[in-house]
Structure formats: structure tokens, C-alpha cells
Design an enzyme around this catalytic site. Structure first.
Site, PDB file in Angstrom:
ATOM      1  N   CYS A 133       0.820  -1.216   0.000  1.00  0.00           N
ATOM      2  CA  CYS A 133       0.000   0.000   0.000  1.00  0.00           C
ATOM      3  C   CYS A 133       0.857   1.270   0.000  1.00  0.00           C
ATOM      4  O   CYS A 133       0.336   2.363  -0.234  1.00  0.00           O
ATOM      5  CB  CYS A 133      -0.933   0.008   1.205  1.00  0.00           C
ATOM      6  N   HIS A 280      -3.028   6.837   3.438  1.00  0.00           N
ATOM      7  CA  HIS A 280      -3.563   5.613   2.852  1.00  0.00           C
ATOM      8  C   HIS A 280      -4.940   5.367   3.472  1.00  0.00           C
ATOM      9  O   HIS A 280      -5.106   5.422   4.699  1.00  0.00           O
ATOM     10  CB  HIS A 280      -2.614   4.449   3.134  1.00  0.00           C
ATOM     11  N   ASN A 310     -10.750   0.321   0.785  1.00  0.00           N
ATOM     12  CA  ASN A 310      -9.285   0.374   0.786  1.00  0.00           C
ATOM     13  C   ASN A 310      -8.798  -0.088  -0.589  1.00  0.00           C
ATOM     14  O   ASN A 310      -8.929  -1.259  -0.933  1.00  0.00           O
ATOM     15  CB  ASN A 310      -8.777  -0.545   1.913  1.00  0.00           C
TER      16      ASN A 310
HETATM   17  C1  LIG Z   1     -10.119  -5.745  10.507  1.00  0.00           C
HETATM   18  C2  LIG Z   1     -10.644  -4.990  11.705  1.00  0.00           C
HETATM   19  C3  LIG Z   1     -11.706  -3.982  11.242  1.00  0.00           C
HETATM   20  C4  LIG Z   1     -11.265  -5.973  12.659  1.00  0.00           C
HETATM   21  O1  LIG Z   1     -11.757  -5.280  13.801  1.00  0.00           O
HETATM   22  P1  LIG Z   1     -11.604  -5.923  15.254  1.00  0.00           P
HETATM   23  O2  LIG Z   1     -12.345  -5.039  16.172  1.00  0.00           O
HETATM   24  O3  LIG Z   1     -10.141  -6.126  15.505  1.00  0.00           O
HETATM   25  O4  LIG Z   1     -12.363  -7.261  15.071  1.00  0.00           O
HETATM   26  P2  LIG Z   1     -11.855  -8.733  15.355  1.00  0.00           P
HETATM   27  O5  LIG Z   1     -10.940  -9.173  14.270  1.00  0.00           O
HETATM   28  O6  LIG Z   1     -11.347  -8.804  16.769  1.00  0.00           O
HETATM   29  O7  LIG Z   1     -13.208  -9.512  15.267  1.00  0.00           O
HETATM   30  C5  LIG Z   1     -14.259  -9.230  16.172  1.00  0.00           C
HETATM   31  C6  LIG Z   1     -15.412 -10.144  15.806  1.00  0.00           C
HETATM   32  O8  LIG Z   1     -15.994  -9.695  14.580  1.00  0.00           O
HETATM   33  C7  LIG Z   1     -16.066 -10.775  13.661  1.00  0.00           C
HETATM   34  N1  LIG Z   1     -15.938 -10.273  12.310  1.00  0.00           N
HETATM   35  C8  LIG Z   1     -14.811 -10.117  11.570  1.00  0.00           C
HETATM   36  N2  LIG Z   1     -15.128  -9.626  10.372  1.00  0.00           N
HETATM   37  C9  LIG Z   1     -16.464  -9.454  10.341  1.00  0.00           C
HETATM   38  C10 LIG Z   1     -17.370  -8.972   9.381  1.00  0.00           C
HETATM   39  N3  LIG Z   1     -16.990  -8.542   8.174  1.00  0.00           N
HETATM   40  N4  LIG Z   1     -18.671  -8.931   9.707  1.00  0.00           N
HETATM   41  C11 LIG Z   1     -19.115  -9.327  10.896  1.00  0.00           C
HETATM   42  N5  LIG Z   1     -18.302  -9.800  11.854  1.00  0.00           N
HETATM   43  C12 LIG Z   1     -16.986  -9.857  11.587  1.00  0.00           C
HETATM   44  C13 LIG Z   1     -14.931 -11.687  14.060  1.00  0.00           C
HETATM   45  O9  LIG Z   1     -15.173 -13.003  13.588  1.00  0.00           O
HETATM   46  C14 LIG Z   1     -14.986 -11.593  15.554  1.00  0.00           C
HETATM   47  O10 LIG Z   1     -16.026 -12.416  16.013  1.00  0.00           O
HETATM   48  P3  LIG Z   1     -15.869 -13.245  17.391  1.00  0.00           P
HETATM   49  O11 LIG Z   1     -15.704 -12.191  18.462  1.00  0.00           O
HETATM   50  O12 LIG Z   1     -17.143 -14.004  17.470  1.00  0.00           O
HETATM   51  O13 LIG Z   1     -14.651 -14.083  17.213  1.00  0.00           O
HETATM   52  C15 LIG Z   1      -9.504  -4.224  12.451  1.00  0.00           C
HETATM   53  O14 LIG Z   1      -8.629  -5.136  13.058  1.00  0.00           O
HETATM   54  C16 LIG Z   1      -8.724  -3.343  11.542  1.00  0.00           C
HETATM   55  O15 LIG Z   1      -9.201  -2.312  11.131  1.00  0.00           O
HETATM   56  N6  LIG Z   1      -7.467  -3.711  11.240  1.00  0.00           N
HETATM   57  C17 LIG Z   1      -6.672  -3.022  10.231  1.00  0.00           C
HETATM   58  C18 LIG Z   1      -7.065  -3.600   8.889  1.00  0.00           C
HETATM   59  C19 LIG Z   1      -6.557  -2.836   7.714  1.00  0.00           C
HETATM   60  O16 LIG Z   1      -6.818  -1.671   7.601  1.00  0.00           O
HETATM   61  N7  LIG Z   1      -5.811  -3.511   6.855  1.00  0.00           N
HETATM   62  C20 LIG Z   1      -5.274  -2.969   5.668  1.00  0.00           C
HETATM   63  C21 LIG Z   1      -4.057  -2.185   5.978  1.00  0.00           C
HETATM   64  S1  LIG Z   1      -3.188  -1.792   4.546  1.00  0.00           S
END
Ligand SMILES: CC(C)(COP(=O)(O)OP(=O)(O)OC[C@H]1O[C@@H](n2cnc3c(N)ncnc32)[C@H](O)[C@@H]1OP(=O)(O)O)[C@@H](O)C(=O)NCCC(=O)NCCS
Length: 366
Positions: A133, A280, A310
Site C-alpha cells: 500500500c 492511505h 481500501n
Molecule cells: C479488521 C478490523 C476492522 C477488525 O476489527 P476488530 O475489532 O479487531 O475485530 P476482530 O478481528 O477482533 O473480530 C471481532 C469479531 O468480529 C467478527 N468479524 C470479523 N469480520 C467481520 C465482518 N466482516 N462482519 C461481521 N463480523 C466480523 C470476528 O469473527 C470476531 O467475532 P468473534 O468475536 O465471534 O470471534 C480491524 O482489526 C482493523 O481495522 N485492522 C486493520 C485492517 C486494515 O486496515 N488492513 C489494511 C491495511 S493496509
């Protein structure tokens, strides 16, 4: 492990804008999107997810997705042509093309070589770089160096992504995040019209390589039950995104803040003197957290991820083109571009805003 501590020097132009380090000019920014809009509600039809979860955790409401007939090359060519037309520069005047993509459709020949032929550029230099990215910022930094050393006169930096062919559409934790699109920067010498590149900061920490990458797509996931046509497009190189979301979140918020502070320090301004941050567009919670740490009002961050998701390395030129076209960049503004992504990589750049031309290819936008 304390990941992602910036180490290298920050490059800066001579304050006078002349001398041996005058700082090149970003002459134009171009952008192009596929026409197809896919909303969070559309994803609810075949994924165990909800508009509420996606919007509240990421800020994303919809994304663009390439149709089967669209290619990375066609998107890249649209963005590049938009930048060239806006600047009034002929393809024949471009002597270097640098392309960035994390969703390439081939390992070689490079997208840049194919784009060179498509645009009708002469036989200058053309190559792809891989900084995930951060690719557009790495590309701009290289363009600055190539022009300053006299190796190029006009450099096209084109970031193009079709992540809809790189995600596993049965994996709700990654599939909801990404979108397709392309952006381009045309960079010229210090005497060209445009925005001056005032400072550049690049970095990488390969110890974090496991946080965000790709895996071979398991056979049982090659067709998404009930999924629309785009979920069945051939995978980019047969692989799909894998990510440790929390680790990426921690890294991104920290590095975004540090790069802004390092760039401000290098040119001797207070961070508050930066008018706009074009980060980004990973997710709005990352941007909000970084804005809070910097004590910046969130409005100082240019965002369009709610409507396009994204788009990896294309996201910064896409956001900048949209914001600048809306009048959000004013002559003399200090604009900070900051990227972060897999590798782990990061890169930032300060622009003193000038007469950068904006070209938005509306061709496929309904
Ligand atoms: C991906 C992201 C939004 C996840 O948020 P989070 O609060 O960390 O969520 P978690 O991964 O802990 O998951 C929480 C719950 O939501 C669930 N979940 C994950 N994706 C889901 C979706 N699309 N819809 C519904 N539920 C979802 C998970 O399974 C988990 O369920 P559980 O508690 O029953 O196990 C967050 O970690 C993030 O923004 N990370 C950076 C990602 C990014 O920007 N990447 C690109 C960078 S270049």
C-alpha cells in the site's frame, strides 16, 4: 518486538526551492474507478456480515469492483491518461513509468512495460515496484530521485489495484475491506508547474512481514456459494489476502503519527502547520486514532474510503484527486501524503501545494 521504528534520514528540498536540492513538482494527479458499486448490503447477501459491522469498524459503506472485462492495464491506462491530459503533457514526453500493484495479474512482463506500449510512450524506463500500500509514495520518491539526478525528465507513477481478484470472498474478515481503482502522478522537474516535493521519508520493517500477505487459495474457497459474478473472477496469481487485523491496526496508527511528526520536524514546521493529511485509506478508525494522537481535527484528513474502500496503493492518488478537485487544496498549503502497508512498509511526503492539475476519468462512473 517493537515493530516499525523509523530509522533512515528524511530527505528534504532546499528551502529556497533552488540550489542542488530543488524538489521536483507533482504536475498532475489522475484517477479512475470501475463503474460497478458494491454496497455493504450487497455483501450481506452472500457473506455472514452486516452493514452496521462494516461501517462501524471500518467506515466503509461501498466499494468499486471491476467487471470481468476490465483489467489492471485498462484501469492503469485510464488514470495515467487522465493525469497526462490534465497536465497537457504528451505521452511521448514521459521517459519513465513506475507502476505499483499488490494485485498484479502477472509476474512479468511488468504492468509498467505493458502500460508504456498502451500509452504510446517512447522506449524509456519502465518497471514495477512492490511496496504494497506504500507503493505510490515509494514511486514518487523514486521519481524525485530520477529527475534530480538527471536520469528522467517526466515520470509517471501509476498505482492500480483489483483487490476483488485478490480477496477470498468467503473470508468476511478481509473481503469487506478492499476495493478496485487506479491513480497516477505525473512528476516533472523543478521548473515545471505543480506542487513542490518538499520532504520524503521512507521505511520498512521486514520483521512484520507475517502481519499482512497472501496465501494460496484453498480449493474449497474457489467458488463462493451464492456469490455474484465478480467473486468468481480468476484470483490474482491464484492467491488471496491474509491479515492479522489487530497487528496491522497497531502498526498503522503508530507509523502514521510518526511519519507526520518526522516530516514536520525535517522542514522545521509545527505539525499543526500541515494543512491536510492524505493518508492511505485503510479504514476510518485508523485515521481517527492517528488524528487523535496528532491532536489534529479529523477534518484535516482527506477521506473517501466510505465510498471506495481500501484501494491499497491507489488510495492516496484517488483521495488526493477527489479532494483537490473539490477545492480542498489551496496554493501554499502544506499537504502530507502518508502510506503504510504490507512488508511492513511506510512512506510519507510533504507537498507545498501549487498548480497541480487534476484529471478524474469519469468514463465508467455512472
Ligand atoms: C479488521 C478490523 C476492522 C477488525 O476489527 P476488530 O475489532 O479487531 O475485530 P476482530 O478481528 O477482533 O473480530 C471481532 C469479531 O468480529 C467478527 N468479524 C470479523 N469480520 C467481520 C465482518 N466482516 N462482519 C461481521 N463480523 C466480523 C470476528 O469473527 C470476531 O467475532 P468473534 O468475536 O465471534 O470471534 C480491524 O482489526 C482493523 O481495522 N485492522 C486493520 C485492517 C486494515 O486496515 N488492513 C489494511 C491495511 S493496509
Amino acid at each position: 518486538m517493537n515493530l516499525a521504528e523509523p530509522m533512515g534520514p528524511v530527505w528534504r528540498a532546499d528551502a529556497s526551492g533552488s540550489g542542488t536540492n530543488p524538489g521536483c513538482r507533482v504536475m498532475a494527479v489522475g484517477s479512475a474507478l470501475p463503474a460497478k458499486r458494491v454496497t455493504n448490503s450487497d455483501l450481506e447477501q452472500f457473506l455472514d456480515t452486516s452493514d452496521d459491522w462494516i461501517a462501524s469498524r471500518t467506515g466503509i459503506r461501498e466499494r468499486r469492483v471491476a467487471d470481468p472485462g476490465e483489467t489492471l492495464l485498462s484501469l492503469a491506462a485510464r488514470a495515467a491518461t487522465a493525469a497526462l491530459s490534465a497536465a497537457g503533457v504528451e505521452a511521448s514526453e514521459v521517459d519513465t513509468i513506475i507502476c505499483s500493484s499488490s494485485s498484479p495479474d502477472d509476474t512479468f512482463p511488468s504492468l509498467a512495460c505493458r502500460l508504456q506500449a498502451e500509452l504510446g510512450c517512447p522506449h524509456g524506463t519502465a518497471f514495477d515496484l512492490q511496496a504494497a500500500c506504500s507503493g505510490a509514495i515509494y514511486g514518487l520518491a523514486l521519481a524525485q530521485s530520477l529527475i534530480q539526478t538527471g536520469m528522467s525528465r517526466h515520470v509517471l507513477v501509476v498505482a492500480a489495484e483489483i483487490f476483488s481478484r485478490l480477496v477470498d470472498w468467503s473470508d468476511r474478515s478481509t473481503a469487506v475491506l478492499f476495493g478496485d481503482g487506479a491513480g497516477a502522478f505525473l512528476v516533472g522537474g523543478p521548473d515545471s508547474p505543480g506542487s513542490q516535493i518538499v520532504a520524503v521519508d521512507l521505511g520498512a520493517d521486514g520483521r512484520g512481514a507475517g502481519a499482512l500477505g497472501t496465501l494460496e487459495l484453498p480449493i474449497e474457497h474457489r467458488v463462493t456459494p451464492g456469490g455474484p459474478e465478480y467473486t468468481a473472477s480468476p484470483r490474482s496469481l491464484g492467491r488471496v489476502v491474509t491479515m492479522n487485523g489487530r497487528e496491522v491496526f497497531r502498526f498503522s496508527t503508530k507509523i502514521l503519527e510518526q511519519v507526520v511528526l518526522r516530516l514536520a520536524d525535517a522542514v522545521g514546521v509545527e505539525p499543526g502547520q500541515i494543512s491536510t493529511v492524505v493518508s492511505h485509506q485503510a479504514n476510518s478508525r485508523i485515521l481517527e486514532t492517528a488524528a487523535g494522537r496528532l491532536k489534529f481535527p479529523f477534518e484535516r484528513f482527506m477521506t473517501n474510503l466510505d465510498m471506495i474502500g481500501n484501494t491499497s496503493s491507489a488510495s492516496i492518488p484517488l483521495a488526493l484527486a477527489e479532494g483537490a478537485a473539490a477545492g480542498d487544496c489551496v496554493e501554499g498549503d502544506l499537504i502530507c501524503l502518508v502510506a503504510f502497508g504490507a512488508g511492513l512498509t511506510w512512506g510519507g511526503l510533504l507537498l507545498s501545494w501549487g498548480s497541480t492539475a487534476i484529471g478524474i476519468d469519469q468514463g465508467a462512473v455512472p
